[in-house]
Structure formats: structure tokens, C-alpha cells
Write a protein that holds these residues in place. Structure first.
Motif, short mmCIF file in Angstrom:
data_model
loop_
_atom_site.label_atom_id
_atom_site.label_comp_id
_atom_site.label_asym_id
_atom_site.label_seq_id
_atom_site.Cartn_x
_atom_site.Cartn_y
_atom_site.Cartn_z
N ALA A 219 0.84 -1.21 0.00
CA ALA A 219 0.00 0.00 0.00
C ALA A 219 0.87 1.26 0.00
N ALA A 220 1.95 1.25 0.78
CA ALA A 220 2.82 2.44 0.85
C ALA A 220 3.65 2.59 -0.42
N ALA A 221 3.99 1.46 -1.04
CA ALA A 221 4.80 1.51 -2.28
C ALA A 221 4.02 2.13 -3.44
N ARG A 222 2.68 2.32 -3.27
CA ARG A 222 1.91 2.99 -4.34
C ARG A 222 2.45 4.38 -4.65
N ILE A 223 3.19 4.96 -3.72
CA ILE A 223 3.78 6.27 -3.98
C ILE A 223 4.66 6.21 -5.24
N GLU A 224 5.21 5.02 -5.52
CA GLU A 224 5.94 4.80 -6.78
C GLU A 224 5.13 4.02 -7.81
N GLU B 193 -3.20 8.82 6.08
CA GLU B 193 -4.09 8.01 5.24
C GLU B 193 -4.03 6.51 5.56
N GLY B 194 -3.30 6.17 6.60
CA GLY B 194 -3.29 4.77 7.04
C GLY B 194 -2.32 3.87 6.29
N CYS B 195 -1.39 4.46 5.53
CA CYS B 195 -0.35 3.62 4.91
C CYS B 195 1.01 4.25 5.19
N PRO B 196 1.43 4.19 6.46
CA PRO B 196 2.70 4.81 6.83
C PRO B 196 3.86 4.26 6.01
N TYR B 197 4.79 5.15 5.68
CA TYR B 197 5.90 4.78 4.80
C TYR B 197 7.17 4.57 5.62
#
Ligand code: AMP
Ligand code: GLY
Length: 441
Positions: A96-101, A266-270
Motif C-alpha cells: 500500500a505504501a509503495a503505491r507512492i511509486e 491516510e493509514g499507509c505509513p511509509y
């Protein structure tokens, strides 16, 4: 500490060397037998790094306590989630956090939703006709990108690669027809300036900065030719770049820190290393892309001069305990990749590459193996970048000379290098270009 290292490129070899300096016991998985990584590993296994079941089984068998994941593909496959579920701590983001990429529209929407600085105009599309309609309304140049992952090769820029409405739409249609990236198209405002990379360590809440780096995407000397994964990069002794002020850097760091905060909200800490690629424009740094990992080659610039304990740093990222300074030597670095002939268009793989490691080190440089494979005792090139050579010294000029000296001890008859990277003329060109842009306001 027993650490699992995932990935077989130059970035991962640099990470493995840093883990080795920390005294970690290293277990590794990769697709190619990278001789730099295997030499430092207590055990290794060759496998598809996206096969989360197999990677987890190997990690458990080895008793790994912590994992370092280099490339983006296993992150998208949910490897960090699977390893955590198997009891292995991860210095890498969840799926979920990797969606930033992995989703360029997720990144741009998040930045917009939270009112974070540095965004560019954009719109994402699920069909080509809607993209055409948008394209008719915008009055500035745009950049066409597949929304999903493409290994850094799917971007085309109006004014550089695309010269008319028709050419732009032809590429938009191609992305849909061939399903490139698998998630539609994003059209972005074109930013004009000089690019730089700011990477940071993150623990879900806090960030700690790494030195700035400038990569070179174009395949050939003089910044011409096709875009590549990156042909080489340099960094300066003061951790800035000759065309970036500390104020510009503070702005870039504020943007990254706001992104990390927004993701936690947003609940997906990086957590893990985060890569910010910025265009320094007349209005300050603008976001080009955010990646969920170290850059490659940029990792090879910063990790050899990391003075803090890397294994400990990875554990602190994984456990949300990233306080205090992360320290880097005040040294300049110049990295040049030796790549197979044809790289960027159609690589010629399978040629022997010979490295005299002792002589390379003797010339004040480090060497990192990348997409090579050991077969019958010979080191053979693959289709991607082969070997990274990194000169380290007090100034960029000296680091560049060290790098060139070391390159004489890497022999392959079907490879090439961008010798202009880090040379005074090219660096000066960047400085002049930025000065011109700042004057234009
Ligand atoms: P990326 O794969 O997103 O790093 O894009 C590859 C290259 O395309 C970047 O290094 C930039 O040179 C260029 N690029 C991407 N997005 C933009 C943009 N919005 N404006 C200008 N250039 C861009
Ligand atoms: N050097 C560009 C990247 O790692 O994405």
C-alpha cells in the motif's frame, strides 16, 4: 544480525557492502548470480524476487531478522507485507505504501489532497479519447507517462520526444493498445529546469536526509539519445549540488516530509528509503517522481560514504525509531556505469567482463557489480547495466579522475561508458543552465 538482502543490481551490491561494514550476516536472493553480493553472503538463492512465498521460505530457513529490499517489483508484489507476516522486520514499504511509486496517479492525488508544495498540473485517464479532449484544452507542454511501473522507460516529453498533438496522441494510444504499465495514462505539466535526487530514510513518521545526487538518464555523452535507468551520477562534498542552494534543498525535504506525514494520516505509513526526484525550476523544486526505494545508480554515491551503521539504521526504519543524525562523510563521488553495447535501444548481452578489483580500489574507487551473471567462472554481461565504478575524493573533479583511473581496470569488448559524467564541462553546463533559469523570473 541476520539480514536478508533482496535484488541483484548495483544498488543492492552497494547496500550489501554497507550491511557487511555493519557486521551483518547476509543472506541474499536475486535472479542473477551477482558476484559482489554472493561473495558477501553466507547463503544465497537464485529466484524471481517477486515470488513472495519462495522468498519468505528462504528468509525463514536462514533465520533472517531483518530484510532490505532493493528493487520496486517485489514491493509491488507485496514482499514487505509477506515478510512481516512471517516475522521478518522490513526496512521497506508495504504494498500500500509503495503505491507512492507504483501508481503515479496515487502520488499526484495524494500531494494534491494534502495541499503539499511542488505538485505539477496533471490528469489521469482510462481511455484515449478523454486524454485527447484534455490535451486540446491545455496551453502548456505536457509529459506522457504510463500510470504503472515501466522500469523508468515509459516517459515521453513534448518538445523532446513528441512534437505535435498527433504524435502525442499516437503515444497515448500505444500505451493503451499495448497496456504499458497496466494502469492507464497520466498527462503532466512539463517542468523546465535542472533535475536532482533527494533521498531520505523514513520510519513511518520521521525522515533523515541523504546527500543530493544528480543522475544522467540519457544514454549518450552530451545528454542525447534514449532515456535509460541512469548512466551515472555525482554528489558533492557539502551534500548539495553546484546548482542547488541549501534553501532549495530545505524545500525538497519539506515536500518529502509532508508526503510521509500524509501517508501516515491516510493509514499507509511509509518506512524505508524514499527517493524524491525533483526538477529545480524558476519557482523552486517540483516533483518529477517519488520512488519507494533507493535510486540506482544514486545508492552507489551515498552508501559508500555513509558513516552511520547501516544495519542498525535499517532496523530503526523498520521499528519506527529513526531519531538522531544519520552521518555521511564530507566527500564528493562520481559514479559511471559500464553498460552493454546497444543499451537503451537493444542490448547485446553475454559478453565477458573482467574486473581487477584490487587495482580499482587502489585508485580510490569502489566497484559494484550489477546485471552480470557468473557462468562457469566467467562474469558475463546481461541486458541491463553491468558494473558501476564510483570515484570518491574531496572534490567532484578529483572523484571523476579517480573513477576514470579505475575504469581502466574494467575490460569488456562490448560495452560503453558515458565518460562526460562528473567532468567539469558538463557540471558547469548544469550550473549555467540553472543560472539562466533563475534569471528568467
Ligand atoms: P521518470 O521515469 O518519471 O523519472 O521520467 C524520466 C525522465 O522524464 C525524467 O528524468 C525527466 O527528465 C523527464 N520527466 C518526467 N516527468 C517530467 C515532467 N513532469 N516535466 C519534465 N520532465 C519530466
Ligand atoms: N536513477 C533513477 C531511479 O532509480 O529510478
Amino acid at each position: 544480525m541476520k539480514v536478508l538482502a533482496v535484488g541483484g543490481g548495483g544498488r543492492e551490491h552497494a547496500a550489501v557492502e554497507a550491511l557487511h561494514r555493519s557486521g551483518a550476516e547476509i543472506y541474499s536472493v536475486m535472479r542473477n548470480a551477482n558476484p559482489g553480493i554472493t561473495a558477501r553472503s553466507k547463503a544465497y538463492a537464485l529466484m524471481d524476487e517477486r515470488d513472495t512465498g519462495k522468498v519468505c521460505a528462504f528468509a525463514t530457513e536462514c533465520g533472517a531478522e531483518l530484510a532490505f529490499i532493493g528493487p520496486e517489483a517485489p514491493l509491488e508484489a507485496g514482499l514487505a507485507d509477506a515478510l512481516e507476516a512471517a516475522g521478518v522486520k522490513c526496512a521497506a514499504p508495504t504494498r500500500a505504501a509503495a503505491r507512492i511509486e507504483t501508481s503515479k496517479s496515487f502520488m499526484r492525488d495524494l500531494v494534491r489532497r494534502h495541499g503539499i508544495e511542488g505538485n505539477l498540473g496533471f490528469a489521469a485517464f482510462d481511455d484515449p479519447e478523454a486524454a485527447a479532449e484534455y490535451l486540446r484544452t491545455v496551453d502548456h507542454e505536457i509529459v506522457v507517462k504510463p500510470v504503472g511501473l515501466t522500469g523508468g522507460k515509459g516517459v515521453k516529453v513534448q518538445g523532446e520526444h513528441l512534437h505535435s498533438f498527433e504524435e502525442t496522441m499516437e503515444y497515448v494510444r500505444e500505451i493503451f493498445d499495448l497496456n504499458i504499465g497496466g494502469a492507464g495514462v497520466i498527462l503532466e505539466e512539463r517542468a523546465v529546469g535542472e533535475e536532482f535526487t533527494q533521498m531520505v530514510f523514513c520510519d513511518g513518521k520521521r525522515i533523515a536526509p541523504m546527500p543530493l545526487v544528480q543522475d544522467h538518464k540519457r544514454a549518450y555523452e552530451g545528454d542525447v539519445g534514449p532515456n535509460t535507468g541512469g548512466m551515472g551520477s555525482y554528489s558533492d562534498h557539502d551534500h548539495l549540488l553546484p546548482f542547488v542552494t541549501s534553501r532549495d534543498r530545505v524545500e525538497a525535504l519539506r515536500i518529502l516530509s509532508d508526503i510521509v506525514r500524509a501517508m501516515a494520516v491516510e493509514g499507509c505509513p511509509y518506512r524505508g528509503p524514499m527517493y524524491g526526484q525533483f526538477m529545480l525550476t524558476a519557482e523552486g523544486p517540483k516533483i518529477i517522481e517519488i520512488n519507494a526505494r533507493f535510486g540506482d545508480p544514486e545508492a552507489m554515491n551515498v552508501l559508500p560514504i555513509l558513516e552511520s551503521d547501516f544495519a542498525d539504521l535499517c532496523m530503526r526504519m523498520a521499528e519506527g525509531r529513526l531519531h538522531g543524525e544519520v552521518s555521511f562523510a564530507r566527500k564528493a563521488t562520481v559514479c559511471k556505469y559500464v553498460v552493454p553495447r546497444g543499451y537503451g535501444v537493444r542490448s547485446e548481452a553475454g559478453h565477458e567482463i573482467q574486473v581487477d578489483e584490487a587495482r580499482v580500489r587502489g585508485s580510490g574507487s569502489e566497484i559494484f557489480y550489477a546485471n552480470v551473471d557468473m557462468k562457469d567462472g566467467r562474469c558475463l554481461t546481461g541486458t541491463s547495466r553491468s558494473v558501476g565504478v564510483v570515484g570518491i575524493a574531496d572534490t567532484i573533479e578529483e572523484a571523476e579522475r579517480n573513477c576514470e583511473d579505475a575504469l581502466r581496470h574494467v575490460v569488456c569488448d562490448a560495452a560503453f561508458v558515458r565518460h562526460d559524467i562528473g567532468k567539469r564541462e558538463l557540471v558547469q553546463r548544469r550550473v549555467d543552465h540553472m543560472a539562466e533559469i533563475r534569471r528568467s523570473t
